[in-house]
Design an enzyme around this catalytic site. Structure first.
Site, PDB file in Angstrom:
ATOM      1  N   GLN A   1       0.827  -1.201   0.000  1.00 44.80           N
ATOM      2  CA  GLN A   1       0.000   0.000   0.000  1.00 44.80           C
ATOM      3  C   GLN A   1       0.867   1.259   0.000  1.00 44.80           C
ATOM      4  O   GLN A   1       1.998   1.250   0.496  1.00 44.80           O
ATOM      5  CB  GLN A   1      -0.948   0.010   1.198  1.00 44.80           C
ATOM      6  CG  GLN A   1      -0.270   0.064   2.551  1.00 44.80           C
ATOM      7  CD  GLN A   1      -1.255  -0.029   3.714  1.00 44.80           C
ATOM      8  OE1 GLN A   1      -2.422  -0.333   3.535  1.00 44.80           O
ATOM      9  NE2 GLN A   1      -0.778   0.247   4.909  1.00 44.80           N
TER      10      GLN A   1
ATOM     11  N   HIS B   1       1.102  -4.677   3.122  1.00 42.07           N
ATOM     12  CA  HIS B   1      -0.178  -4.857   3.813  1.00 42.07           C
ATOM     13  C   HIS B   1      -0.349  -6.317   4.206  1.00 42.07           C
ATOM     14  O   HIS B   1      -0.724  -6.631   5.319  1.00 42.07           O
ATOM     15  CB  HIS B   1      -1.356  -4.403   2.944  1.00 42.07           C
ATOM     16  CG  HIS B   1      -2.676  -4.465   3.645  1.00 42.07           C
ATOM     17  ND1 HIS B   1      -3.842  -3.953   3.124  1.00 42.07           N
ATOM     18  CD2 HIS B   1      -3.041  -4.989   4.851  1.00 42.07           C
ATOM     19  CE1 HIS B   1      -4.840  -4.142   3.974  1.00 42.07           C
ATOM     20  NE2 HIS B   1      -4.380  -4.790   5.023  1.00 42.07           N
TER      21      HIS B   1
ATOM     22  N   PHE C   1      -1.090  -5.306  14.244  1.00 42.90           N
ATOM     23  CA  PHE C   1      -1.244  -5.458  12.797  1.00 42.90           C
ATOM     24  C   PHE C   1      -0.694  -6.799  12.338  1.00 42.90           C
ATOM     25  O   PHE C   1      -1.357  -7.556  11.620  1.00 42.90           O
ATOM     26  CB  PHE C   1      -0.505  -4.302  12.117  1.00 42.90           C
ATOM     27  CG  PHE C   1      -0.676  -4.202  10.624  1.00 42.90           C
ATOM     28  CD1 PHE C   1      -1.698  -4.862   9.946  1.00 42.90           C
ATOM     29  CD2 PHE C   1       0.197  -3.421   9.875  1.00 42.90           C
ATOM     30  CE1 PHE C   1      -1.856  -4.750   8.573  1.00 42.90           C
ATOM     31  CE2 PHE C   1       0.052  -3.299   8.497  1.00 42.90           C
ATOM     32  CZ  PHE C   1      -0.966  -3.967   7.847  1.00 42.90           C
TER      33      PHE C   1
ATOM     34  N   HIS D   1      -2.865  -9.699  13.507  1.00 41.18           N
ATOM     35  CA  HIS D   1      -4.057  -9.851  12.672  1.00 41.18           C
ATOM     36  C   HIS D   1      -3.718 -10.560  11.357  1.00 41.18           C
ATOM     37  O   HIS D   1      -4.431 -11.485  10.934  1.00 41.18           O
ATOM     38  CB  HIS D   1      -4.671  -8.482  12.385  1.00 41.18           C
ATOM     39  CG  HIS D   1      -5.726  -8.511  11.317  1.00 41.18           C
ATOM     40  ND1 HIS D   1      -7.020  -8.946  11.563  1.00 41.18           N
ATOM     41  CD2 HIS D   1      -5.679  -8.181   9.984  1.00 41.18           C
ATOM     42  CE1 HIS D   1      -7.715  -8.869  10.446  1.00 41.18           C
ATOM     43  NE2 HIS D   1      -6.926  -8.416   9.469  1.00 41.18           N
ATOM     44  N   GLU D   2      -2.641 -10.130  10.717  1.00 41.48           N
ATOM     45  CA  GLU D   2      -2.279 -10.712   9.425  1.00 41.48           C
ATOM     46  C   GLU D   2      -1.915 -12.188   9.558  1.00 41.48           C
ATOM     47  O   GLU D   2      -2.289 -13.008   8.714  1.00 41.48           O
ATOM     48  CB  GLU D   2      -1.120  -9.926   8.791  1.00 41.48           C
ATOM     49  CG  GLU D   2      -1.501  -8.530   8.348  1.00 41.48           C
ATOM     50  CD  GLU D   2      -2.596  -8.522   7.293  1.00 41.48           C
ATOM     51  OE1 GLU D   2      -2.500  -9.311   6.326  1.00 41.48           O
ATOM     52  OE2 GLU D   2      -3.562  -7.745   7.425  1.00 41.48           O
TER      53      GLU D   2
ATOM     54  N   LYS E   1      -5.298 -14.232  10.627  1.00 41.23           N
ATOM     55  CA  LYS E   1      -6.304 -14.334   9.558  1.00 41.23           C
ATOM     56  C   LYS E   1      -5.765 -15.016   8.312  1.00 41.23           C
ATOM     57  O   LYS E   1      -6.441 -15.862   7.724  1.00 41.23           O
ATOM     58  CB  LYS E   1      -6.827 -12.942   9.186  1.00 41.23           C
ATOM     59  CG  LYS E   1      -7.920 -12.983   8.103  1.00 41.23           C
ATOM     60  CD  LYS E   1      -8.508 -11.605   7.833  1.00 41.23           C
ATOM     61  CE  LYS E   1      -9.592 -11.697   6.770  1.00 41.23           C
ATOM     62  NZ  LYS E   1     -10.202 -10.366   6.492  1.00 41.23           N
ATOM     63  N   HIS E   2      -4.565 -14.654   7.889  1.00 39.74           N
ATOM     64  CA  HIS E   2      -4.045 -15.137   6.610  1.00 39.74           C
ATOM     65  C   HIS E   2      -2.901 -16.136   6.761  1.00 39.74           C
ATOM     66  O   HIS E   2      -2.872 -17.159   6.079  1.00 39.74           O
ATOM     67  CB  HIS E   2      -3.560 -13.946   5.774  1.00 39.74           C
ATOM     68  CG  HIS E   2      -4.610 -12.926   5.494  1.00 39.74           C
ATOM     69  ND1 HIS E   2      -5.649 -13.136   4.607  1.00 39.74           N
ATOM     70  CD2 HIS E   2      -4.800 -11.668   5.997  1.00 39.74           C
ATOM     71  CE1 HIS E   2      -6.418 -12.062   4.558  1.00 39.74           C
ATOM     72  NE2 HIS E   2      -5.931 -11.159   5.395  1.00 39.74           N
TER      73      HIS E   2
END
Length: 227
Positions: A35, A62, A112, A115-116, A119-120
């Site tokens: 980003q 990102h 951050f 979360h990444e 989730k991924h």
């Protein structure tokens, strides 16, 4: 008639096969998403610099997101394997520089990255453990130097508008693969260059042609804001 021992051996073999299948890679490719911080900040929502200070005027990571060829994606695949800060302690400085958070309130990036990964990253853990996952993203950013690709083609983060086709062309000429460009809207309602998606093979190492692009589109001319 089979003995109890032979039945037990067969059951164990079936269980082992099942575990191997469950552990196999269950996605088709990654989106590697970078980003532009100027576009993140130049919105009605605005932004907050991380506690380590204002990031460099460069594209930042990102995420590295497992995806399927039909456009869908897995998420939150393993709640039993949460983010562990100690696993990436040797990468922290590089992550702060290349994968900073711009969300409010200001933070050090741990939320951050958590979360990444949750989730991924957990959806790729059969091929990339936590440290490998973050290292792969850092290596991909070095390989796909978007700012250099654009500025070498005369496309500068100067608040001017450039054609979408010239932005895509500059990145493809430098990197070898056609990107997907995501736009957002600045405080004046203008479309601006926000995120760049590239596709990566399931090893997390090699850029590839995308089999599918995300939904959404930009105008024919978009701003490249300063930061």
């Amino acid at each position: 008639m089979e003995s109890k021992g032979s039945i037990l051996i067969k059951l164990l073999l079936l269980l082992n096969i099942s575990l191997v299948l469950c552990a196999s890679q269950d996605f088709d490719f990654f989106y590697f998403v970078q980003q532009w911080p100027g576009s993140y900040c130049d919105t009605q929502k605005s932004c907050c610099y991380p506690t380590t200070g204002k990031p460099a005027a460069d594209f930042s990571i990102h995420g590295l997101w497992p995806n399927y060829n039909d456009g869908s994606y897995p998420s939150n695949c393993d709640p039993n394997n949460p983010f562990q800060e100690s696993e990436i302690s040797d990468l922290t400085s590089s992550l702060q520089s290349n994968w900073p958070t711009l969300a409010c309130p200001s933070s050090d990036g741990i939320d951050f990255w958590t979360h990444e990964w949750d989730k991924h990253g957990t959806c790729s853990e059969s091929v990339l453990k936590q440290h490998d996952y973050f290292q792969a993203a850092l290596s991909l950013k070095e390989k796909a130097n978007l700012l250099k690709a654009l500025t070498s083609a005369g496309i500068q983060p100067d608040g001017q508008s450039y054609s979408l086709s010239s932005i895509k062309g500059a990145i493809k000429d430098a990197i070898g693969f056609t990107p997907f460009i995501e736009c957002n809207v600045d405080t004046s309602g203008n479309s601006q260059l926000y995120q760049v998606y590239l596709c990566v093979d399931t090893s997390g190492s090699n850029l590839i042609d995308c089999s599918v692009f995300p939904n959404g589109k930009c105008g024919s001319d978009i701003e490249f804001p300063s930061f």
